[in-house]
Design a protein around this motif. Structure first.
Motif, PDB file in Angstrom:
ATOM      1  N   LEU A 210       0.827  -1.215   0.000  1.00  0.00           N
ATOM      2  CA  LEU A 210       0.000   0.000   0.000  1.00  0.00           C
ATOM      3  C   LEU A 210       0.857   1.260   0.000  1.00  0.00           C
ATOM      4  O   LEU A 210       0.464   2.287  -0.574  1.00  0.00           O
ATOM      5  N   PHE A 211       2.056   1.188   0.621  1.00  0.00           N
ATOM      6  CA  PHE A 211       2.966   2.336   0.569  1.00  0.00           C
ATOM      7  C   PHE A 211       3.355   2.640  -0.874  1.00  0.00           C
ATOM      8  O   PHE A 211       3.303   3.791  -1.313  1.00  0.00           O
ATOM      9  N   PHE A 212       3.756   1.597  -1.630  1.00  0.00           N
ATOM     10  CA  PHE A 212       4.163   1.803  -3.018  1.00  0.00           C
ATOM     11  C   PHE A 212       2.998   2.269  -3.884  1.00  0.00           C
ATOM     12  O   PHE A 212       3.171   3.119  -4.765  1.00  0.00           O
TER      13      PHE A 212
ATOM     14  N   SER B  27       1.472   6.606  -6.911  1.00  0.00           N
ATOM     15  CA  SER B  27       0.322   7.310  -7.496  1.00  0.00           C
ATOM     16  C   SER B  27       0.514   8.819  -7.350  1.00  0.00           C
ATOM     17  O   SER B  27       0.271   9.586  -8.290  1.00  0.00           O
ATOM     18  N   PHE B  28       0.982   9.247  -6.159  1.00  0.00           N
ATOM     19  CA  PHE B  28       1.280  10.670  -5.949  1.00  0.00           C
ATOM     20  C   PHE B  28       2.421  11.126  -6.859  1.00  0.00           C
ATOM     21  O   PHE B  28       2.390  12.232  -7.408  1.00  0.00           O
TER      22      PHE B  28
ATOM     23  N   ARG C 256       7.863  14.394  -1.927  1.00  0.00           N
ATOM     24  CA  ARG C 256       6.448  14.632  -1.618  1.00  0.00           C
ATOM     25  C   ARG C 256       5.680  13.324  -1.526  1.00  0.00           C
ATOM     26  O   ARG C 256       4.903  13.102  -0.580  1.00  0.00           O
ATOM     27  N   GLY C 257       5.899  12.431  -2.493  1.00  0.00           N
ATOM     28  CA  GLY C 257       5.208  11.147  -2.478  1.00  0.00           C
ATOM     29  C   GLY C 257       5.542  10.323  -1.251  1.00  0.00           C
ATOM     30  O   GLY C 257       4.654   9.725  -0.621  1.00  0.00           O
ATOM     31  N   VAL C 258       6.823  10.293  -0.877  1.00  0.00           N
ATOM     32  CA  VAL C 258       7.258   9.514   0.286  1.00  0.00           C
ATOM     33  C   VAL C 258       6.691  10.100   1.579  1.00  0.00           C
ATOM     34  O   VAL C 258       6.147   9.373   2.423  1.00  0.00           O
ATOM     35  N   LEU C 259       6.805  11.418   1.732  1.00  0.00           N
ATOM     36  CA  LEU C 259       6.361  12.054   2.976  1.00  0.00           C
ATOM     37  C   LEU C 259       4.852  11.922   3.191  1.00  0.00           C
ATOM     38  O   LEU C 259       4.392  11.764   4.330  1.00  0.00           O
ATOM     39  N   PHE C 260       4.074  11.991   2.126  1.00  0.00           N
ATOM     40  CA  PHE C 260       2.633  11.855   2.270  1.00  0.00           C
ATOM     41  C   PHE C 260       2.195  10.405   2.461  1.00  0.00           C
ATOM     42  O   PHE C 260       1.112  10.144   2.986  1.00  0.00           O
TER      43      PHE C 260
ATOM     44  N   PRO D 267       2.893   8.247   6.533  1.00  0.00           N
ATOM     45  CA  PRO D 267       1.865   8.227   7.593  1.00  0.00           C
ATOM     46  C   PRO D 267       0.793   7.159   7.395  1.00  0.00           C
ATOM     47  O   PRO D 267       0.212   6.697   8.389  1.00  0.00           O
ATOM     48  N   PHE D 268       0.498   6.760   6.159  1.00  0.00           N
ATOM     49  CA  PHE D 268      -0.477   5.692   5.941  1.00  0.00           C
ATOM     50  C   PHE D 268      -0.072   4.436   6.709  1.00  0.00           C
ATOM     51  O   PHE D 268      -0.908   3.770   7.327  1.00  0.00           O
TER      52      PHE D 268
END
Length: 315
Positions: A103-105, A110-111, A153-157, A160-161
């Protein structure tokens, strides 16, 4: 007390159903999905090879296209092998840690894909609205910084998931009515309040996609203003044709994204199996079509592909 400990145990497995209600047709469903995955891998690898070996393509537009190709490869590979294993071998189990990684990937890339599409819109804006300074404004260091910013940006957002799910207790129901792990899908299985998960997921999705779409639209508004100031229709069509591939990529990605996220805000008014299929297509169709779109519409890439095909046939 033992039940409380077991509910917080994250070392157990979840069960991925695949496509709920269509389990009997798994083999038939797997054929187009496998075909799309193979085409996505081959197409994006060809794009990367051509851009790497053709020095005339070492410019911002194709650097961003390389980023898009890498993103597409990671995005489709994050779900396809496990999904095909479910269809072919009924390998439905997935460990909690593996579910988090998947789910992280999915969310991260996607971001990233949305960010790369925005960067390509900026490139088209500079190329058409300020062509004489294009190489200065989008120099190699600037392109690298943009790429790193999109990645960060993609990693930081997305991190938290994972932490928001790790804190949740999961009870006996660990059946995921989906073919891959997503934050909202997994959070629904928790036997605790998931309000924070819901708010964060919807807020981040709206912020990222909303920000990117707004600036993509603004870029094309300014592009159209410049194009319609050109003296002849031939010049206008020629200028606008340079954006054709990118517009196709935008439409494919965001239309599928809309149909993927729409059921979440409409109370799941469509059958679950339709939602699952569309969600899979959202992660498979853009990676498959993007190299085809650029391969067909970009003269330099098209000629190199034809040269490769001719060379292999002549052997």
């Amino acid at each position: 007390m033992s039940s409380m400990n077991s509910s917080h145990n994250h070392s157990s497995t979840f069960i991925l159903i695949g496509i709920p209600g269509l389990e009997a047709a798994d083999i038939w469903i797997s054929i187009p999905f496998c075909g799309m995955y193979i085409m996505a891998c081959i197409g994006n690898c060809i794009i990367l090879y051509i851009i790497k070996t053709e020095r005339s393509l070492h410019e911002p537009m194709y650097y961003f296209l390389s980023m898009l190709a890498v993103t597409d490869l990671v995005l489709t590979t994050s779900i396809s092998p496990k999904m095909l294993a479910i269809f072919w071998f009924h390998s439905n189990e997935i460990y909690f840690d593996a579910c988090l990684i998947q789910l992280f990937f999915v969310h991260c890339f996607s971001f990233i894909e949305s960010g790369v599409i925005l960067a390509m819109a900026i490139d088209r804006y500079v190329a058409i609205c300020n062509p004489l300074r294009h190489s200065v404004i989008l120099s190699n260091p600037v392109v690298i910084r943009i790429g790193l910013l999109i990645l960060i940006r993609g990693v930081l957002f997305s991190i938290p998931f994972c932490f928001l799910l790790i804190r949740l207790p999961f009870c006996s129901n660990k059946v995921i009515m989906f073919s891959y792990c997503g934050h909202g899908i997994v959070a629904k299985l928790a036997c605790a309040d998931t309000f924070i998960n819901t708010v964060y997921g919807q807020t981040v999705a709206n912020l990222v996609v909303g920000f990117d779409v707004i600036f993509i639209v603004l870029s094309y508004v300014m592009i159209l203003r410049v194009i319609f100031r050109l003296p002849t229709w031939a010049a206008r069509l020629k200028a606008f044709s340079t954006c054709g591939s990118h517009i196709c990529v935008i439409l494919i990605f965001y239309i599928l994204a809309l149909f993927t996220f729409l059921p979440h805000s409409s109370g799941h008014s469509i059958p679950l199996y339709v939602h699952v299929i569309v969600s899979n297509l959202y992660l498979l169709v853009p990676p498959m079509f993007n190299p085809i779109v650029y391969g067909v519409r970009t003269k330099q890439i098209r000629s190199r592909v034809l040269a490769l095909v001719h060379f292999n046939r002549s052997k």
